[in-house]
Design a protein around this motif. Structure first.
Motif, mmCIF file in Angstrom:
data_model
loop_
_atom_site.group_PDB
_atom_site.id
_atom_site.type_symbol
_atom_site.label_atom_id
_atom_site.label_comp_id
_atom_site.label_asym_id
_atom_site.label_seq_id
_atom_site.Cartn_x
_atom_site.Cartn_y
_atom_site.Cartn_z
ATOM 1 N N VAL A 51 39.621 44.182 38.391
ATOM 2 C CA VAL A 51 38.920 44.072 39.188
ATOM 3 C C VAL A 51 38.580 45.795 39.581
ATOM 4 O O VAL A 51 37.365 46.534 40.328
ATOM 5 N N ASP A 52 39.764 46.401 39.391
ATOM 6 C CA ASP A 52 39.856 47.647 40.231
ATOM 7 C C ASP A 52 39.039 48.633 38.701
ATOM 8 O O ASP A 52 38.195 48.859 39.556
ATOM 9 N N TYR A 53 38.710 48.375 37.785
ATOM 10 C CA TYR A 53 38.380 49.408 36.946
ATOM 11 C C TYR A 53 37.561 48.041 35.886
ATOM 12 O O TYR A 53 37.023 48.245 34.439
ATOM 13 N N VAL A 54 36.375 47.592 37.020
ATOM 14 C CA VAL A 54 36.253 46.239 36.216
ATOM 15 C C VAL A 54 34.210 47.190 35.901
ATOM 16 O O VAL A 54 33.690 46.565 35.012
ATOM 17 N N TYR A 55 34.144 48.120 36.939
ATOM 18 C CA TYR A 55 32.551 48.566 35.838
ATOM 19 C C TYR A 55 32.892 50.077 34.528
ATOM 20 O O TYR A 55 32.213 49.327 33.651
ATOM 21 N N ALA A 56 34.588 50.546 34.485
ATOM 22 C CA ALA A 56 34.613 51.372 33.922
ATOM 23 C C ALA A 56 34.789 50.427 32.654
ATOM 24 O O ALA A 56 34.363 50.794 31.302
ATOM 25 N N PHE A 57 35.339 48.573 32.784
ATOM 26 C CA PHE A 57 35.675 47.881 31.613
ATOM 27 C C PHE A 57 33.966 47.380 31.020
ATOM 28 O O PHE A 57 33.956 47.003 29.493
ATOM 29 N N GLU A 58 33.331 47.279 31.951
ATOM 30 C CA GLU A 58 32.138 47.011 31.304
ATOM 31 C C GLU A 58 31.153 48.051 31.178
ATOM 32 O O GLU A 58 30.457 47.963 29.492
ATOM 33 N N ILE A 59 31.393 49.448 31.160
ATOM 34 C CA ILE A 59 30.627 49.705 30.414
ATOM 35 C C ILE A 59 31.001 50.254 28.977
ATOM 36 O O ILE A 59 31.104 50.689 27.919
#
Length: 220
Positions: free
Chosen positions: A148-156
């Motif tokens: 939720v909070d760091y979903v974009y960093a996780f996808e990158i």
């Protein structure tokens, strides 16, 4: 003889931490790649024990199940099956040593900054847990932070790992002359007329040819 919980915690912590440091040193200094893989498994076990002491049970079990139970076993079998030319790998060691020292210095600097900001001179967490996550387990809190909070960093991070896998396959791909492989594009684009030719023959002509062959054999 009885020990207090704090004393037991300190004993297990320093035992796991000491074995972890020694195993990590053996991973990079061992001359045998199989021994390096085994020491890496030992370091994972010690790190899992440290996470268990910090009450991060989910991370501890995931480290054992995923890394030790699957990834490291795969690495170990691959290292044992490959015929590694250690002399060739060590030949250019001194050539890349300055670059390795530079990258190592950068990593040590980054870790030092994180440790100094996170542990030295601080008594409370830099980012305290939110109030709505106070009554949940650490697994739910970790899932909330990652997805939720760091979903974009996780996808990158996932995309970077995908690119690294593709690059590793491309760099290690070797085309040998004696290897046979299918070319799917040529098989799909093939024309049936180029592969099969229909020939019409008279059956009587075939029978006459068979009889001539038999009579010739009898005369001989």
């Amino acid at each position: 003889m009885t020990f207090e919980p704090a004393t037991l915690f300190a004993i297990f912590f320093y035992a796991f931490a000491g074995i972890l440091v020694l195993a990590a040193l053996q991973v990079i200094t061992s001359r045998n790649p199989v021994n390096s893989a085994l020491f890496l498994m030992l370091s994972f076990f010690c790190a899992s024990g440290l996470w268990m002491l910090l009450r991060a049970e989910f991370l501890s079990l995931v480290l054992i199940l995923v890394y030790v139970g699957a990834v490291m076993v795969l690495f170990l079998f691959v290292v044992m099956m490959l015929d590694l030319d250690l002399a060739h790998l060590r030949r250019d060691f001194k050539k890349y040593l300055p670059v390795a020292f530079l990258i190592g210095a950068v990593i040590v600097m980054e870790l030092s900054i994180v440790l100094i900001r996170g542990f030295i001179g601080t008594t409370v967490p830099l980012q305290p847990m939110m109030e709505e996550m106070g009554g949940v387990s650490n697994t739910q809190a970790l899932g909330r932070l990652v997805f939720v909070d760091y979903v974009y960093a996780f996808e990158i991070a996932g995309l970077i790992l995908l690119v690294a896998i593709i690059a590793a396959v491309a760099l290690t791909l070797r085309r040998r002359k004696d290897s046979k492989s299918q070319i799917i594009a040529d098989q799909v684009a093939v024309n049936p007329a180029d592969r099969m030719r229909m020939v019409k023959m008279d059956s009587e002509m075939d029978a006459k040819q068979d009889q001539r062959g038999k009579t010739g054999g009898d005369q001989k």
